[in-house]
Design a protein around this motif. Structure first.
Motif, mmCIF file in Angstrom:
data_model
loop_
_atom_site.group_PDB
_atom_site.id
_atom_site.type_symbol
_atom_site.label_atom_id
_atom_site.label_comp_id
_atom_site.label_asym_id
_atom_site.label_seq_id
_atom_site.Cartn_x
_atom_site.Cartn_y
_atom_site.Cartn_z
ATOM 1 N N GLU A 1 -62.409 22.477 56.531
ATOM 2 C CA GLU A 1 -63.499 21.708 55.926
ATOM 3 C C GLU A 1 -63.583 21.966 54.432
ATOM 4 N N GLY A 2 -63.399 23.217 54.013
ATOM 5 C CA GLY A 2 -63.406 23.553 52.590
ATOM 6 C C GLY A 2 -62.277 22.864 51.846
ATOM 7 N N LEU A 3 -61.112 22.804 52.447
ATOM 8 C CA LEU A 3 -59.984 22.110 51.824
ATOM 9 C C LEU A 3 -60.270 20.614 51.712
ATOM 10 N N GLN A 4 -60.901 20.037 52.743
ATOM 11 C CA GLN A 4 -61.209 18.613 52.716
ATOM 12 C C GLN A 4 -62.222 18.278 51.619
ATOM 13 N N ASP B 1 -50.944 31.144 63.206
ATOM 14 C CA ASP B 1 -50.436 32.409 62.659
ATOM 15 C C ASP B 1 -51.186 32.814 61.398
ATOM 16 N N ALA B 2 -51.580 31.821 60.584
ATOM 17 C CA ALA B 2 -52.307 32.107 59.342
ATOM 18 C C ALA B 2 -53.797 32.302 59.603
ATOM 19 N N GLU B 3 -54.214 32.106 60.847
ATOM 20 C CA GLU B 3 -55.612 32.247 61.251
ATOM 21 C C GLU B 3 -56.543 31.372 60.418
ATOM 22 N N ILE B 4 -56.161 30.116 60.237
ATOM 23 C CA ILE B 4 -56.980 29.156 59.508
ATOM 24 C C ILE B 4 -58.058 28.638 60.454
ATOM 25 N N SER B 5 -59.305 28.724 60.017
ATOM 26 C CA SER B 5 -60.426 28.302 60.857
ATOM 27 C C SER B 5 -60.832 26.871 60.506
ATOM 28 N N ASP B 6 -61.719 26.319 61.314
ATOM 29 C CA ASP B 6 -62.235 24.977 61.043
ATOM 30 C C ASP B 6 -62.982 24.934 59.719
#
Length: 84
Positions: free
Chosen positions: A67-70, A58-63
């Protein structure tokens, strides 16, 4: 398999269970099992992993977002908690 005995069930409740079981085409015991199963394990229960995946879609979070969060995640080992 475990067994349960139900004491002090009113005659009206027992009669209603028998009628309900007959309506569903099964024994009173099978009807009681179904009622208990539905009460403690509802079919519409949402599991946590499914809910989190749905929120991500729903938030349209991409891979690349993941990766940026990691990359920015603090990877410092956590010190164990003490209760003293």
């Amino acid at each position: 398999m475990p067994a349960v005995t139900i004491r002090n069930l009113s005659a009206e409740t027992h009669r209603a269970l028998r009628v309900r079981a007959a309506h569903h085409g099964r024994s009173t015991e099978a009807e009681i099992r179904d009622i208990i199963e539905a009460a403690v394990r509802p079919s519409e229960r949402v599991k946590l992993g499914s809910l989190l995946a749905s929120i991500g879609r729903d938030a349209e979070i991409s891979d690349s977002d993941v990766e940026g969060l990691q990359k920015n995640r603090d990877k410092t080992p956590v010190a164990p908690m003490t209760f003293e």
